[in-house]
Design an enzyme around this catalytic site. Sequence first.
Site, PDB file in Angstrom:
ATOM      1  N   ASP A  67     -19.891  -6.945  32.123  1.00 12.98           N
ATOM      2  CA  ASP A  67     -21.057  -7.747  31.748  1.00 12.98           C
ATOM      3  C   ASP A  67     -20.699  -9.214  31.560  1.00 12.98           C
ATOM      4  O   ASP A  67     -19.520  -9.584  31.544  1.00 12.98           O
ATOM      5  CB  ASP A  67     -21.701  -7.181  30.463  1.00 12.98           C
ATOM      6  CG  ASP A  67     -20.694  -6.938  29.337  1.00 12.98           C
ATOM      7  OD1 ASP A  67     -19.543  -7.380  29.456  1.00 12.98           O
ATOM      8  OD2 ASP A  67     -21.074  -6.309  28.336  1.00 12.98           O
ATOM      9  N   ASN A 137     -24.205  -0.692  17.258  1.00 14.17           N
ATOM     10  CA  ASN A 137     -25.396   0.122  17.503  1.00 14.17           C
ATOM     11  C   ASN A 137     -25.162   1.145  18.620  1.00 14.17           C
ATOM     12  O   ASN A 137     -26.104   1.737  19.126  1.00 14.17           O
ATOM     13  CB  ASN A 137     -26.604  -0.769  17.829  1.00 14.17           C
ATOM     14  CG  ASN A 137     -26.378  -1.618  19.076  1.00 14.17           C
ATOM     15  OD1 ASN A 137     -25.400  -1.412  19.805  1.00 14.17           O
ATOM     16  ND2 ASN A 137     -27.264  -2.562  19.332  1.00 14.17           N
ATOM     17  N   HIS A 139     -23.887   0.549  21.644  1.00  8.17           N
ATOM     18  CA  HIS A 139     -24.047   0.100  23.029  1.00  8.17           C
ATOM     19  C   HIS A 139     -22.705   0.078  23.767  1.00  8.17           C
ATOM     20  O   HIS A 139     -21.653  -0.097  23.160  1.00  8.17           O
ATOM     21  CB  HIS A 139     -24.767  -1.256  23.122  1.00  8.17           C
ATOM     22  CG  HIS A 139     -23.963  -2.456  22.744  1.00  8.17           C
ATOM     23  ND1 HIS A 139     -24.490  -3.483  21.994  1.00  8.17           N
ATOM     24  CD2 HIS A 139     -22.692  -2.838  23.015  1.00  8.17           C
ATOM     25  CE1 HIS A 139     -23.579  -4.425  21.827  1.00  8.17           C
ATOM     26  NE2 HIS A 139     -22.468  -4.056  22.433  1.00  8.17           N
ATOM     27  N   GLU A 144     -28.194  -1.806  25.473  1.00 11.50           N
ATOM     28  CA  GLU A 144     -28.668  -1.716  24.099  1.00 11.50           C
ATOM     29  C   GLU A 144     -29.441  -0.417  23.887  1.00 11.50           C
ATOM     30  O   GLU A 144     -29.839   0.239  24.849  1.00 11.50           O
ATOM     31  CB  GLU A 144     -29.575  -2.916  23.812  1.00 11.50           C
ATOM     32  CG  GLU A 144     -28.874  -4.262  23.934  1.00 11.50           C
ATOM     33  CD  GLU A 144     -27.965  -4.573  22.739  1.00 11.50           C
ATOM     34  OE1 GLU A 144     -27.413  -3.637  22.124  1.00 11.50           O
ATOM     35  OE2 GLU A 144     -27.818  -5.768  22.427  1.00 11.50           O
TER      36      GLU A 144
END
Length: 264
Positions: A67, A137, A139, A144
């Site tokens: 990414d 979280n 990810h 996400e």
Amino acid sequence: MLVVLERDTEQVGLQAAKIVAGAIRRNSSLRLGLATGSTMIGVYRELVRRHREEGLDFSRVVTFNLDEYLGVASTHPQSFHHFMQEHLFAGVNIPRANIHIPDGTLTGNYDAYCEQYEQAIRDAGGIDLQLLGIGRNGHIGFNEPMSSLGSRTRMKELSAETIADNRKSFAPGEEMPQCAITMGIGTILETRRILLLATGAAKADAIAKSIEGPVAASVTASALQLHRDVTFIIDEEAGSLLTHKPYYAHVLKMTRSLMPERLS
Ligand code: GLP
């Protein structure tokens, strides 16, 4: 699934680097998927050391990063381009042409660009070994919560939690990127082998949900349960909420004795 519980961050980095180095030695043209984030720093430091001191050869290795922030130039100190250059590429003999990182300077036509990125992975023959970190979280990459578990490389909006977590690396008052280009969960699940690394108590909840929770888009790393060859390398703090530790230790012991190449 293999769960390797290590003592601390340093051991996590050393163990992951050992597996990556072994994979490169067995296949000098390894197609290696790379991740950024503080968890990866120790892995790259050890790979650079192995290159300098043991001659680990990256000249035929081909890399694909997961990414990149959107709206951030490759020269920006917080760009993933910059991170990779600083922590790995400048220290090893990988040719520039073998490196692939999503372009954070795109201003439109994201879909066409992302399809090209997917095509480049396919043209290279797919990713042999993918490194992953994990967000608080749950990810992976920048997938996400509530990302489609079949998603491909695409433009993705960052969650408020991720923006807050990553703000620490940006200058005070500096505007944070709100979006990124990231490989999708579907893209990641097609890689041949996955190493997910996590350290520290802040990751414990995400790790427990990813390994022992249901497969759910609310914790995108849980999709790795569907992968045929995933190894979690985590420290004691990150593993502190796992409930099946004796079983993981047993599987690890058997793997070390029957398939030692899985860990080296
Ligand atoms: C970013 C990256 C993820 C990485 C995560 C965790 O969000 N996109 O790939 O796993 O940060 O970073 P750290 O290792 O610094 O906790």
